[in-house]
Design a protein around this motif. Structure first.
Motif, short mmCIF file in Angstrom:
data_model
loop_
_atom_site.label_atom_id
_atom_site.label_comp_id
_atom_site.label_asym_id
_atom_site.label_seq_id
_atom_site.Cartn_x
_atom_site.Cartn_y
_atom_site.Cartn_z
N CYS A 1 3.93 -28.00 9.42
CA CYS A 1 4.24 -29.49 9.28
C CYS A 1 3.24 -30.65 8.35
O CYS A 1 2.45 -29.99 8.32
CB CYS A 1 4.59 -29.55 10.30
SG CYS A 1 3.42 -29.76 11.87
N GLU B 1 1.87 -37.10 9.34
CA GLU B 1 2.09 -38.11 8.92
C GLU B 1 3.72 -37.98 9.06
O GLU B 1 4.05 -39.59 9.38
CB GLU B 1 1.61 -38.67 7.41
CG GLU B 1 2.30 -38.46 6.19
CD GLU B 1 1.73 -37.49 5.67
OE1 GLU B 1 2.31 -36.97 4.41
OE2 GLU B 1 0.96 -36.41 6.26
N LYS B 2 4.69 -37.25 9.02
CA LYS B 2 5.34 -37.03 9.71
C LYS B 2 6.26 -36.42 10.00
O LYS B 2 7.46 -36.09 10.55
CB LYS B 2 6.06 -35.60 8.40
CG LYS B 2 5.99 -36.34 6.90
CD LYS B 2 6.20 -35.55 5.77
CE LYS B 2 6.47 -36.60 4.05
NZ LYS B 2 6.72 -35.50 3.39
N ARG C 1 11.24 -34.01 9.83
CA ARG C 1 11.06 -35.73 9.41
C ARG C 1 12.01 -35.77 10.59
O ARG C 1 11.69 -37.04 11.54
CB ARG C 1 11.34 -36.45 8.46
CG ARG C 1 10.38 -35.94 7.37
CD ARG C 1 10.97 -36.75 6.27
NE ARG C 1 10.56 -36.98 5.41
CZ ARG C 1 9.58 -37.77 4.91
NH1 ARG C 1 9.89 -38.66 4.38
NH2 ARG C 1 9.00 -37.44 3.52
#
Length: 156
Positions: free
Chosen positions: A13, A16-17, A85
């Motif tokens: 991942c 920030e997402k 996301r």
């Protein structure tokens, strides 16, 4: 999957997402990974004995989470996931050789086989960061470690 099988969940991942505040990200991802694969939350206690490791995310926004479960003296099945996301999805792409090298040298399935420190030492961080950045990282690491442990204990 049975808890008797040796399984490694590998989650890719970008910091920030990921959902949640910084202190919530790791517990949220650990629980989401366990739900997807085993239909239950992360649990570091018997009989499940999930083992959690993370790397990346401090200097590099790309981060990785490992949840291992099962006997450490046998080969394991790798389940590769990525965060899209909104949710964790299967990632059928081959494991990158850099990641395989990390698994082989720093993140062995048996925690007893791992080196004592997986990340950079404080001295190494001091050499690459400005003094105020170093102080901020050390403070964040200490706070987040304490909060992650506390949050995982509350969620399981």
């Amino acid at each position: 999957m049975s808890a008797q099988m040796a399984t490694r969940i590998f989650v890719m991942c970008k910091t920030e997402k990921m959902p949640g505040s910084y202190v919530e990200k790791i517990p949220l991802m650990a629980n989401a990974a366990c739900r997807k694969v085993w239909n239950r939350d992360f649990n570091g206690d018997l009989p499940d004995e999930d083992r959690l490791a993370t790397f990346g995310g401090w200097i590099n926004p790309r981060c990785f989470l490992l949840v291992d479960n099962g006997p450490v003296d046998m080969s394991y099945t790798l389940v590769k996931l990525r965060w899209d996301r909104q949710k964790l999805v299967d990632d059928p792409t081959p494991l990158h050789r850099y990641i395989q090298k990390e698994f082989d040298t720093k993140y062995q399935f048996n925690p007893a086989d791992r080196p004592k420190a997986n990340g950079r030492t404080d001295k190494e961080l001091k050499e690459v960061l400005e003094p105020h950045e170093f102080d901020e990282v050390i403070k964040s690491i200490d706070e987040m470690t304490a909060r992650h442990v506390e949050k995982l204990c509350k969620q399981t």
